[in-house]
Enzyme design. Structure first.
Site, PDB file in Angstrom:
ATOM      1  N   LYS A   1      -8.235  12.809  -6.480  1.00  0.00           N
ATOM      2  CA  LYS A   1      -7.527  12.204  -7.621  1.00  0.00           C
ATOM      3  C   LYS A   1      -8.116  10.817  -7.913  1.00  0.00           C
ATOM      4  O   LYS A   1      -8.397  10.490  -9.066  1.00  0.00           O
ATOM      5  CB  LYS A   1      -6.043  12.048  -7.300  1.00  0.00           C
ATOM      6  CG  LYS A   1      -5.282  11.169  -8.280  1.00  0.00           C
ATOM      7  CD  LYS A   1      -3.816  11.042  -7.936  1.00  0.00           C
ATOM      8  CE  LYS A   1      -3.533   9.969  -6.935  1.00  0.00           C
ATOM      9  NZ  LYS A   1      -3.477   8.590  -7.490  1.00  0.00           N
ATOM     10  N   ASN A   2      -8.335  10.023  -6.874  1.00  0.00           N
ATOM     11  CA  ASN A   2      -8.739   8.626  -7.081  1.00  0.00           C
ATOM     12  C   ASN A   2     -10.221   8.437  -7.349  1.00  0.00           C
ATOM     13  O   ASN A   2     -10.682   7.313  -7.527  1.00  0.00           O
ATOM     14  CB  ASN A   2      -8.277   7.766  -5.897  1.00  0.00           C
ATOM     15  CG  ASN A   2      -6.765   7.625  -5.881  1.00  0.00           C
ATOM     16  OD1 ASN A   2      -6.085   7.963  -6.854  1.00  0.00           O
ATOM     17  ND2 ASN A   2      -6.217   7.171  -4.774  1.00  0.00           N
TER      18      ASN A   2
ATOM     19  N   ARG B   1      -0.388   4.025 -13.756  1.00  0.00           N
ATOM     20  CA  ARG B   1      -1.013   2.705 -13.828  1.00  0.00           C
ATOM     21  C   ARG B   1      -2.528   2.794 -13.852  1.00  0.00           C
ATOM     22  O   ARG B   1      -3.207   1.899 -14.349  1.00  0.00           O
ATOM     23  CB  ARG B   1      -0.572   1.801 -12.705  1.00  0.00           C
ATOM     24  CG  ARG B   1      -0.049   2.429 -11.488  1.00  0.00           C
ATOM     25  CD  ARG B   1       0.226   1.453 -10.379  1.00  0.00           C
ATOM     26  NE  ARG B   1      -0.712   0.367 -10.376  1.00  0.00           N
ATOM     27  CZ  ARG B   1      -0.519  -0.780 -11.028  1.00  0.00           C
ATOM     28  NH1 ARG B   1       0.566  -0.909 -11.768  1.00  0.00           N
ATOM     29  NH2 ARG B   1      -1.406  -1.739 -10.995  1.00  0.00           N
TER      30      ARG B   1
ATOM     31  N   CYS C   1       5.447  -0.543  -9.851  1.00  0.00           N
ATOM     32  CA  CYS C   1       5.778   0.835  -9.494  1.00  0.00           C
ATOM     33  C   CYS C   1       6.543   0.752  -8.171  1.00  0.00           C
ATOM     34  O   CYS C   1       6.764  -0.315  -7.630  1.00  0.00           O
ATOM     35  CB  CYS C   1       4.519   1.685  -9.381  1.00  0.00           C
ATOM     36  SG  CYS C   1       3.607   1.415  -7.880  1.00  0.00           S
TER      37      CYS C   1
ATOM     38  N   ARG D   1       1.912  -4.781  -8.137  1.00  0.00           N
ATOM     39  CA  ARG D   1       0.596  -4.251  -8.526  1.00  0.00           C
ATOM     40  C   ARG D   1       0.058  -4.899  -9.808  1.00  0.00           C
ATOM     41  O   ARG D   1      -0.175  -4.259 -10.826  1.00  0.00           O
ATOM     42  CB  ARG D   1       0.675  -2.730  -8.647  1.00  0.00           C
ATOM     43  CG  ARG D   1       1.121  -2.130  -7.321  1.00  0.00           C
ATOM     44  CD  ARG D   1       1.047  -0.660  -7.293  1.00  0.00           C
ATOM     45  NE  ARG D   1      -0.323  -0.174  -7.268  1.00  0.00           N
ATOM     46  CZ  ARG D   1      -0.594   1.128  -7.356  1.00  0.00           C
ATOM     47  NH1 ARG D   1       0.354   1.992  -7.518  1.00  0.00           N
ATOM     48  NH2 ARG D   1      -1.849   1.529  -7.342  1.00  0.00           N
TER      49      ARG D   1
ATOM     50  N   ASP E   1      -2.842   4.880   1.812  1.00  0.00           N
ATOM     51  CA  ASP E   1      -2.359   6.135   1.205  1.00  0.00           C
ATOM     52  C   ASP E   1      -2.041   7.193   2.248  1.00  0.00           C
ATOM     53  O   ASP E   1      -1.534   8.262   1.900  1.00  0.00           O
ATOM     54  CB  ASP E   1      -3.395   6.696   0.225  1.00  0.00           C
ATOM     55  CG  ASP E   1      -3.511   5.825  -1.001  1.00  0.00           C
ATOM     56  OD1 ASP E   1      -4.463   6.016  -1.783  1.00  0.00           O
ATOM     57  OD2 ASP E   1      -2.662   4.925  -1.168  1.00  0.00           O
TER      58      ASP E   1
ATOM     59  N   ILE F   1      -1.397  -3.704   2.652  1.00  0.00           N
ATOM     60  CA  ILE F   1      -1.921  -3.611   1.284  1.00  0.00           C
ATOM     61  C   ILE F   1      -0.842  -3.788   0.228  1.00  0.00           C
ATOM     62  O   ILE F   1      -0.993  -4.566  -0.710  1.00  0.00           O
ATOM     63  CB  ILE F   1      -2.650  -2.254   1.054  1.00  0.00           C
ATOM     64  CG1 ILE F   1      -3.698  -2.007   2.144  1.00  0.00           C
ATOM     65  CG2 ILE F   1      -3.258  -2.207  -0.349  1.00  0.00           C
ATOM     66  CD1 ILE F   1      -4.878  -2.960   2.138  1.00  0.00           C
TER      67      ILE F   1
ATOM     68  N   ARG G   1       1.746  14.700  -8.847  1.00  0.00           N
ATOM     69  CA  ARG G   1       0.796  13.720  -9.397  1.00  0.00           C
ATOM     70  C   ARG G   1      -0.528  13.774  -8.657  1.00  0.00           C
ATOM     71  O   ARG G   1      -1.587  13.539  -9.225  1.00  0.00           O
ATOM     72  CB  ARG G   1       1.362  12.298  -9.264  1.00  0.00           C
ATOM     73  CG  ARG G   1       2.605  12.059 -10.060  1.00  0.00           C
ATOM     74  CD  ARG G   1       2.950  10.599 -10.090  1.00  0.00           C
ATOM     75  NE  ARG G   1       1.801   9.809 -10.558  1.00  0.00           N
ATOM     76  CZ  ARG G   1       1.875   8.502 -10.803  1.00  0.00           C
ATOM     77  NH1 ARG G   1       2.998   7.857 -10.592  1.00  0.00           N
ATOM     78  NH2 ARG G   1       0.826   7.841 -11.240  1.00  0.00           N
TER      79      ARG G   1
HETATM   80  C1  EPZ Z   1      -5.998   2.154  -5.663  1.00  0.00           C
HETATM   81  O1  EPZ Z   1      -4.969   1.457  -6.327  1.00  0.00           O
HETATM   82  C2  EPZ Z   1      -5.506   3.591  -5.497  1.00  0.00           C
HETATM   83  N1  EPZ Z   1      -5.288   4.191  -6.812  1.00  0.00           N
HETATM   84  C3  EPZ Z   1      -4.209   3.582  -4.692  1.00  0.00           C
HETATM   85  O2  EPZ Z   1      -3.823   4.949  -4.501  1.00  0.00           O
HETATM   86  C4  EPZ Z   1      -4.497   2.957  -3.330  1.00  0.00           C
HETATM   87  O3  EPZ Z   1      -3.299   2.877  -2.594  1.00  0.00           O
HETATM   88  C5  EPZ Z   1      -5.073   1.540  -3.524  1.00  0.00           C
HETATM   89  O4  EPZ Z   1      -6.241   1.600  -4.362  1.00  0.00           O
HETATM   90  C6  EPZ Z   1      -5.472   0.894  -2.201  1.00  0.00           C
HETATM   91  O5  EPZ Z   1      -6.411   1.687  -1.548  1.00  0.00           O
HETATM   92  C7  EPZ Z   1      -6.366   4.634  -7.508  1.00  0.00           C
HETATM   93  O6  EPZ Z   1      -7.499   4.533  -7.073  1.00  0.00           O
HETATM   94  C8  EPZ Z   1      -6.077   5.253  -8.849  1.00  0.00           C
HETATM   95  P1  EPZ Z   1      -5.844  -2.249  -5.281  1.00  0.00           P
HETATM   96  P2  EPZ Z   1      -5.262  -0.040  -6.909  1.00  0.00           P
HETATM   97  O7  EPZ Z   1      -6.192  -2.937  -6.559  1.00  0.00           O
HETATM   98  O8  EPZ Z   1      -6.661  -0.148  -7.333  1.00  0.00           O
HETATM   99  C9  EPZ Z   1      -3.440  -6.323  -5.180  1.00  0.00           C
HETATM  100  C10 EPZ Z   1      -2.341   6.778  -4.451  1.00  0.00           C
HETATM  101  O9  EPZ Z   1      -1.335   7.024  -3.774  1.00  0.00           O
HETATM  102  N2  EPZ Z   1      -4.028  -6.597  -6.503  1.00  0.00           N
HETATM  103  O10 EPZ Z   1      -6.946  -1.899  -4.344  1.00  0.00           O
HETATM  104  O11 EPZ Z   1      -4.186  -0.321  -7.914  1.00  0.00           O
HETATM  105  C11 EPZ Z   1      -2.495  -5.134  -5.174  1.00  0.00           C
HETATM  106  O12 EPZ Z   1      -1.195  -5.523  -5.571  1.00  0.00           O
HETATM  107  C12 EPZ Z   1      -2.549   5.376  -5.019  1.00  0.00           C
HETATM  108  O13 EPZ Z   1      -3.243   7.605  -4.712  1.00  0.00           O
HETATM  109  C13 EPZ Z   1      -3.753  -7.815  -7.121  1.00  0.00           C
HETATM  110  O14 EPZ Z   1      -3.013  -8.645  -6.597  1.00  0.00           O
HETATM  111  O15 EPZ Z   1      -5.031  -0.932  -5.629  1.00  0.00           O
HETATM  112  C14 EPZ Z   1      -2.564  -4.678  -3.739  1.00  0.00           C
HETATM  113  O16 EPZ Z   1      -1.698  -5.487  -2.973  1.00  0.00           O
HETATM  114  C15 EPZ Z   1      -1.402   4.445  -4.688  1.00  0.00           C
HETATM  115  N3  EPZ Z   1      -4.316  -8.073  -8.333  1.00  0.00           N
HETATM  116  C16 EPZ Z   1      -4.018  -4.977  -3.332  1.00  0.00           C
HETATM  117  O17 EPZ Z   1      -4.491  -5.918  -4.308  1.00  0.00           O
HETATM  118  C17 EPZ Z   1      -5.136  -7.165  -8.960  1.00  0.00           C
HETATM  119  O18 EPZ Z   1      -5.647  -7.471 -10.066  1.00  0.00           O
HETATM  120  C18 EPZ Z   1      -4.947  -3.766  -3.360  1.00  0.00           C
HETATM  121  O19 EPZ Z   1      -4.709  -3.108  -4.549  1.00  0.00           O
HETATM  122  C19 EPZ Z   1      -5.388  -5.926  -8.327  1.00  0.00           C
HETATM  123  C20 EPZ Z   1      -4.830  -5.666  -7.091  1.00  0.00           C
END
Ligand code: EPZ
Length: 427
Positions: A22-23, A92, A116, A121, A312, A334, A406
């Site tokens: 998916k990702n 998202r 979410c 996020r 995840d 995370i 999803r």
């Molecule tokens: C990706 O989300 C994945 N989704 C998530 O999978 C996964 O949990 C996550 O990466 C971490 O591995 C997809 O790839 C579609 P991040 P993402 O930006 O990119 C903070 C699932 O279950 N952050 O790596 O949204 C954020 O809040 C989903 O398949 C900021 O503060 O995650 C988090 O604490 C859930 N500002 C940390 O960074 C930003 O601009 C890592 O988030 C971006 C992120």
């Protein structure tokens, strides 16, 4: 809204095939916006989230057609650069159209995704990255307005934390920018490598794959491409833990064991037998003479960016630990609210206490884990409830199944095919 009903304490035997990730599918589908023409994507999972992304591309003017796991996407006729709130609020990852639209059209108007279940996020790092490339971004009425006044120019982007979709979005915005872009503290998840391979196949020049420093040399134009989505490592990890919870022996095919280094180490420590082959696992958990699964050992985990233990898979691992021998400490680094599954697992008898960003799981005996009615709160929490239900005595009913749909393709038929007594029923 459907629910899942399953009878626990049935060991699993047989073979299960993993679907496309998916990702990886979500950013690769978004990347088709970068170049006009007909793109061909293979091993695309048919999920609620991929259907949402295709719907979003339709609203932008793209045309797509699925044939089995192959999808053709024609983005020649882009008519809009706006991603509406009613779509973005359901997924998202819709923000992943920002980078390609900025690169292709010089503008984008995308609804802020909002929070979410697992956390606020924000996308501040995405926007700061775009600004380093000369993009003006304005937040108004819940939308991000991105505009490029002068030609996009390469720049230096540093991520405070290695954001997965932030790295993907800035990569896609930078591939046609003038000059060189350097992304530091980039995320290194395999899904990003899959995107880099696709972008380079479109004519981009990106180096540093699988490292935290990516260097992009902008090109004048890109062309349509044929690409293949990598196997879903989170789905594979979920099935590894399903057999750990239920007992038995399964073969997991169409997967990449090398994408799960941390999980395999931890599952061997808890007492599972795991054989990793080139594109499959053979995983087993000893079953005692009376048919019950032998107790696993409690092991601690801390979630980290790749190649650390994936956030995840945290909820699923917690479900495995609720019956382990001893106390397991699960530290989530995370996301700030990724313990929504704890209250539901407690309904099954689990003994878990939350202490800040850690959950302390005290293993209970098989008899103490009893099926019950529980509610899915988010995608991976719902997988955790299925795993717990597989090892609980009696029947577990999981409501709000749309969360599972999803991110898991055909989960119920796949589990039934390896011996689980599970069905999806109208609620
Ligand atoms: C990706 O989300 C994945 N989704 C998530 O999978 C996964 O949990 C996550 O990466 C971490 O591995 C997809 O790839 C579609 P991040 P993402 O930006 O990119 C903070 C699932 O279950 N952050 O790596 O949204 C954020 O809040 C989903 O398949 C900021 O503060 O995650 C988090 O604490 C859930 N500002 C940390 O960074 C930003 O601009 C890592 O988030 C971006 C992120």
């Amino acid at each position: 809204m459907d629910k899942i009903r399953l009878q626990g304490m049935r060991p699993l035997y047989g073979t299960v095939a993993v679907s496309g990730a998916k990702n990886a599918a979500l950013p690769l589908i978004a990347a088709t916006l970068l170049a006009p023409g007909t793109h061909i994507l293979h091993n695309v999972p048919d999920l609620r989230d991929t259907r949402t992304m295709f719907k979003l591309l339709e609203t932008l003017g793209a045309v797509w057609q699925r044939s089995g796991t192959t999808v053709q996407v024609d983005t020649t006729g882009l008519m809009s650069s706006e991603a509406p709130y009613d779509l973005v609020k359901t997924m998202r990852a819709s923000v992943l159209v920002l980078g390609p639209l900025i690169s292709r059209t010089g503008r984008a108007r995308v609804s802020l995704p909002g929070g979410c279940a697992i956390g606020a996020r924000p996308i501040d790092m995405h926007l700061r990255g775009f600004e380093q490339l000369g993009v003006q971004t304005v937040l108004e009425k819940g939308y991000v307005e991105a505009r490029v006044e002068s030609p996009l120019t390469g720049g230096s982007v540093y991520f405070d934390v290695p954001s997965v979709t932030g790295t993907e979005n800035v990569l896609m915005a930078s591939v046609q920018a003038k000059g060189e872009t350097v992304i530091k503290n980039a995320a290194k998840e395999p899904e990003i490598g899959n995107l880099i391979d696709m972008l380079n196949g479109m004519g981009a020049h990106i180096s540093g794959k699988d490292t935290d420093r990516l260097v992009v040399t902008g090109v004048e134009s890109l062309h349509a491409v044929e690409a293949t989505i990598i196997p879903d490592r989170i789905e594979a990890g979920t099935y590894l833990m399903a057999v750990g919870a239920a007992g038995g022996e399964i073969t997991i095919t169409n997967c990449c064991p090398e994408h799960l280094p941390a999980l395999v180490e931890k599952l061997r420590l808890v007492g599972m037998d795991i054989e990793a082959r080139e594109d499959s696992f053979i995983a087993s958990c000893p079953v005692a003479a009376d048919g019950s699964r032998c107790r696993l050992k409690a092991v601690n985990i801390t979630t980290m960016p790749y190649p650390g233990f994936p956030t995840d898979l945290q909820a699923q691992f917690m479900a495995l630990m609720i019956q382990a021998e001893g106390v397991s400490i699960i530290h989530e680094t995370i996301f700030e609210n990724r313990f929504m599954h704890v209250a539901e697992l407690q309904r099954l008898g689990a003994q878990i206490t939350i202490d800040g960003s850690s959950a302390v799981v005290k293993g209970i005996s098989r008899e103490q884990l009893c099926g019950a009615a529980v509610m899915a709160t988010d995608l991976r929490a719902s997988a955790s409830l299925v795993i717990a239900g597989l090892s609980a005595s009696g029947v577990t009913e999981i409501s709000r199944v749309y969360h599972l749909e999803r991110g898991y393709e055909n989960l119920v038929p796949k589990l039934r095919a390896i011996g689980a007594e599970i069905e999806q029923v109208a609620a």
